[in-house]
Design an enzyme around this catalytic site. Structure first.
Site, PDB file in Angstrom:
ATOM      1  N   LYS A  84      -2.753  -3.226  58.158  1.00 55.63           N
ATOM      2  CA  LYS A  84      -3.881  -2.790  57.326  1.00 55.63           C
ATOM      3  C   LYS A  84      -3.618  -1.418  56.746  1.00 55.63           C
ATOM      4  O   LYS A  84      -2.808  -0.625  57.241  1.00 55.63           O
ATOM      5  CB  LYS A  84      -5.180  -2.770  58.145  1.00 55.63           C
ATOM      6  CG  LYS A  84      -5.203  -1.833  59.362  1.00 55.63           C
ATOM      7  CD  LYS A  84      -5.482  -0.366  59.059  1.00 55.63           C
ATOM      8  CE  LYS A  84      -5.524   0.495  60.309  1.00 55.63           C
ATOM      9  NZ  LYS A  84      -5.610   1.952  60.015  1.00 55.63           N
TER      10      LYS A  84
ATOM     11  N   ALA B 270       2.847   2.875  66.033  1.00 52.38           N
ATOM     12  CA  ALA B 270       2.126   4.151  66.001  1.00 52.38           C
ATOM     13  C   ALA B 270       2.167   4.781  64.617  1.00 52.38           C
ATOM     14  O   ALA B 270       2.299   5.999  64.473  1.00 52.38           O
ATOM     15  CB  ALA B 270       2.679   5.119  67.054  1.00 52.38           C
TER      16      ALA B 270
ATOM     17  N   ASP C 108      -9.613  -2.077  65.503  1.00 52.22           N
ATOM     18  CA  ASP C 108      -9.086  -2.714  64.300  1.00 52.22           C
ATOM     19  C   ASP C 108      -8.887  -4.218  64.452  1.00 52.22           C
ATOM     20  O   ASP C 108      -8.649  -4.914  63.454  1.00 52.22           O
ATOM     21  CB  ASP C 108      -7.733  -2.097  63.915  1.00 52.22           C
ATOM     22  CG  ASP C 108      -7.833  -0.639  63.512  1.00 52.22           C
ATOM     23  OD1 ASP C 108      -8.897  -0.240  62.992  1.00 52.22           O
ATOM     24  OD2 ASP C 108      -6.854   0.102  63.709  1.00 52.22           O
TER      25      ASP C 108
END
Length: 313
Positions: free
Chosen positions: A18, A106, A146
């Site tokens: 995303k 990350a 998320d």
């Protein structure tokens, strides 16, 4: 060592990364969380997760940054699968998850959350649980903020901690170039702490999606969208990792329509006007030495879904 049972049934699911087109952050609450209002877009960088019946719970990680991903019960995809097993109940055999990574670890693009969303869809299908994505949402929200969005994909507003999803009426397809940048000193908690320091003594309004963002998405116009890309965490991310600001400045000079830090960073998302424009931008960034690596993708794309099993090579 966990082993997959011979002739074990297996299901593979795919979930997208995303980008946050808009990320509004409110003042920290008593529970330590910040209220968020974000506009998510799912983009065509994908994680694949294969769930296979096994003699014990386990996970194998392959592909990009695989060595950085835990393979014990702290793995987010494995936690998602185990939570789903608790919800489904009955005499379920354990599963072994094989994760094929393509999204930077990350990097602010929710690769781990994509793994969790794919694991939920793969295990639901493997166990023939008969659960809709709406019924998977509460489990997804337990796993990570998320994850519910990556179950559904597309373009959507996220509120609460980002886990409450409302689809957005959006037109068009958008072409992105992503620049992974070094993540030293840029953990998500540190970015939020720096945000708090930068906003100390100021009134931080309750975040909400901007009308300008909603209007740009209804138009389906990349230039209009570029003008309203915003991320309240971006100043904190740049303070902690000045290289991010340098990448943004250079990319705008090379013709990017807009630039934004994805989530809490460190990946920089650059919006181009077309697929050809994205290719040109990617070439300029690498040829100039501004970026060691770039990734290209378009969005919005679908959320987590079952795909044919990958060929074994």
């Amino acid at each position: 060592m966990t082993s997959v049972l011979e002739t074990a049934p297996a299901v593979t699911a795919r979930a997208p990364a995303k980008v946050n087109l808009e990320l509004g952050v409110g003042a920290v609450r008593e529970d330590g969380y910040h209220p968020l209002a974000t506009v998510y877009q799912a983009v065509g960088l994908h994680e694949d997760v294969t769930a296979a019946t096994a003699d014990a719970w386990g996970v194998t990680v392959r592909g990009r940054d695989a060595e950085l991903v835990p393979t014990d019960e702290t793995n987010i995809a494995l936690r998602a699968a185990m939570l789903l097993a608790d919800e489904v109940g009955g005499d379920l055999a354990p599963v072994h998850l094989t994760i094929h990574k393509r999204v930077p670890v990350a990097g602010g693009m929710a690769g781990g959350s994509a793994d969790a969303a794919a694991a939920l869809v793969a295990c639901e299908a493997l166990w023939a649980a008969g659960l809709s994505k709406a019924e998977l949402d509460p489990i997804a929200a337990q796993v990570g903020s998320d994850v519910p969005f990556l179950l559904h994909g597309g373009t959507a507003v996220g509120s609460g901690r980002g886990e409450i999803i409302t689809p957005v009426l959006a037109k068009g397809s958008y072409h992105w170039v992503f620049v992974p940048t070094p993540a030293e000193g840029l953990s998500t908690p540190e970015v939020y702490r720096t945000f708090d320091e930068l906003t100390e003594g100021r009134r931080v309004p309750e975040p909400e999606p901007s009308p300008a963002m909603m209007a740009a998405l209804r138009l389906g116009d990349a230039e209009a969208l570029a003008d309203v890309l915003t991320n309240d965490l971006q100043p904190a991310a740049i303070k902690l990792q000045p290289r991010i600001g340098e990448v943004i400045e250079a990319a705008m000079g090379f013709g990017a329509l807009g630039a934004i830090v994805s989530g809490s960073g460190p990946t920089v998302a650059l919006l181009a006007g077309s697929q050809e424009g994205a290719i040109d931008l990617a070439v300029a960034l690498t040829a100039s030495g501004v970026a060691d690596e770039v990734l290209r993708a378009s969005g919005p794309v679908a959320g987590a879904h079952v795909i044919p099993a990958p060929r074994l090579t």
